[in-house]
Write an enzyme that holds these catalytic residues in place. Structure first.
Site, PDB file in Angstrom:
ATOM      1  N   ASP A 124       0.793  -1.315  -0.002  1.00 33.00           N
ATOM      2  CA  ASP A 124       0.072  -0.061  -0.094  1.00 33.00           C
ATOM      3  C   ASP A 124       0.708   1.240  -0.060  1.00 33.00           C
ATOM      4  O   ASP A 124       0.770   2.214   0.966  1.00 33.00           O
ATOM      5  CB  ASP A 124      -0.922   0.000   1.240  1.00 33.00           C
ATOM      6  CG  ASP A 124      -2.219   0.861   0.898  1.00 33.00           C
ATOM      7  OD1 ASP A 124      -2.104   1.555  -0.104  1.00 33.00           O
ATOM      8  OD2 ASP A 124      -2.684   1.251   2.090  1.00 33.00           O
ATOM      9  N   GLU A 154       2.394  -2.359  -5.324  1.00 34.38           N
ATOM     10  CA  GLU A 154       1.989  -1.039  -4.837  1.00 34.38           C
ATOM     11  C   GLU A 154       3.106  -0.570  -4.172  1.00 34.38           C
ATOM     12  O   GLU A 154       3.250   0.192  -3.280  1.00 34.38           O
ATOM     13  CB  GLU A 154       0.683  -0.862  -3.811  1.00 34.38           C
ATOM     14  CG  GLU A 154      -0.492  -0.951  -4.736  1.00 34.38           C
ATOM     15  CD  GLU A 154      -1.937  -0.406  -3.672  1.00 34.38           C
ATOM     16  OE1 GLU A 154      -1.632   0.349  -2.963  1.00 34.38           O
ATOM     17  OE2 GLU A 154      -2.794  -1.084  -3.998  1.00 34.38           O
ATOM     18  N   ASP A 264      -0.929  -9.975  -5.456  1.00 36.57           N
ATOM     19  CA  ASP A 264      -2.510  -8.931  -5.419  1.00 36.57           C
ATOM     20  C   ASP A 264      -3.167  -9.369  -6.674  1.00 36.57           C
ATOM     21  O   ASP A 264      -3.183  -8.599  -7.677  1.00 36.57           O
ATOM     22  CB  ASP A 264      -2.421  -7.719  -5.018  1.00 36.57           C
ATOM     23  CG  ASP A 264      -3.760  -7.084  -4.632  1.00 36.57           C
ATOM     24  OD1 ASP A 264      -4.590  -7.823  -4.597  1.00 36.57           O
ATOM     25  OD2 ASP A 264      -3.786  -6.045  -4.310  1.00 36.57           O
TER      26      ASP A 264
END
Length: 364
Positions: A124, A154, A264
């Site tokens: 993130d 990310e 992911d």
């Protein structure tokens, strides 16, 4: 993470290039980089984390790699300014020290080549709040478990620069250089790098692709893959097309190689079903291990408060797919656990996703 798109620039992308504040911050980055002997991306990360206060940011940069407040039980150990810290030797904080003995046992096994381990984690990086502390939190887990391979999603340039500084014992390969991207980290002492390949997703609207790295471990040939498939329910069709491409590339890998995809996927179970399920020679590691409940959901807004979402969403976005080498099962998945379940001092978790730690037996 469920996002509609990624930034084309850094955290200040919302400001116009000509605004005085932007020029001021650029000059601050140059000044910080000069004093700290670091690059501009690292400077931006530290300044942004410290509200663009130069003195505070510099103090943060030159402090111990692990915050003193989280490591009171050990002697203080300051690293030299600008020095490169070996991630595998960096001491970790007390909040996860109870697991150290387990980690040491695993390290001994890894040295004799009988165990192969990896972590996959959407870190993130697009969330700029508490970014530095959260990056330290992620690195503390990487230090603790010292995996042979790390798959990340990310990642942003400042985070990448931070990892390069902290993880000198790893070779880092990225899926792109701007915006946000994936990365595969290889432990230099254990994993021999051979080649890399980036397969673009032609219809992505979110800068997504498939990163492939060919390596060898203990004489075993491996093809490692990671991706961050298209996000949100509204992009299910594109996500399923990307998933099909992943499966095709796994099938196309040399038969002599063990193929591991970890990333992911943003997949829902019904989407996998709509795609026809997995081929007979590719398995979902979580399912192969008996669908253990303790590591089923990697995106859980009931347990993880980082996004501040009122609704309770429990989804298995982060998945691991495995194809054994045709010559025989020399590498076999053994266990799967979640990482990042403990809040940091800032009151937030390292990421809105939990990480996954996977261990595999290597038959010598």
């Amino acid at each position: 993470m469920e996002r509609n798109s990624g930034p084309e620039a850094g955290p200040e992308a919302e400001l116009e290039e000509g605004e005085p504040e932007v020029k001021k911050r650029k000059l601050m980055c140059v000044e910080f980089a000069s004093v700290a002997s670091c690059d501009a991306a690292v400077a931006q990360c530290y300044l942004a984390e410290n509200d663009w206060e130069m003195e505070r940011a510099l103090n943060s940069y030159f402090e111990p790699a692990v915050e003193e407040s989280a490591s009171e039980s050990r002697p203080e150990s300051l690293s030299e300014p600008g020095s490169c810290v070996d991630l595998t030797k960096e001491e970790t904080n007390d909040s996860i020290s109870s697991k150290t003995s387990t980690s040491e046992d695993k390290s001994v096994q890894q040295e004799d080549g009988s165990v192969f381990s990896f972590i996959t984690w959407n870190i993130d990086g697009l969330d700029m709040n508490n970014l530095l502390e959260r990056a330290r939190g992620v690195c503390s887990y990487l230090t603790l478990y010292s995996p042979d391979v790390i798959f990340l999603q990310e990642v942003i340039p400042p985070y990448y620069a931070y990892l390069k500084k902290k993880a000198s014992s790893y070779k880092i390969i990225t899926g792109r250089e701007e915006g946000y991207f994936t990365a595969i980290m290889l432990k230099k002492s254990r994993v021999k790098f051979k080649s890399q390949e980036i397969i673009p997703f032609p219809n992505t609207q979110m800068m997504r692709n498939l990163l492939c790295v060919h390596v060898s471990v203990s004489g075993n040939e491996l093809c490692l893959m990671t991706s961050h498939l298209e996000s949100t329910r509204g992009h299910a069709k594109e996500r399923m097309n990307q998933f099909k491409m992943v499966l095709e590339k796994m099938q196309e890998a040399p038969g002599s190689a063990t193929v591991i995809f970890a990333g992911d996927t943003n997949l829902r179970d019904q989407e996998v079903t709509k795609c026809g399920g997995l081929p007979n020679n590719i398995l979902d590691v979580w399912e192969f291990l008996g669908k253990p409940k303790h590591c089923q959901y990697t995106w859980d807004t009931q347990m993880n408060s980082n996004l501040g979402i009122a609704a309770n969403c429990k989804l298995r976005f982060d998945r691991i797919f495995f194809r054994a080498a045709a010559e025989g099962g020399h590498i076999i998945p053994q266990s799967l656990d979640l990482l990042g379940l403990e809040k940091l001092d800032c009151g937030r978790f390292p990421s809105d996703h939990w990480g996954l730690l996977c261990t595999l037996d290597v038959i010598l």
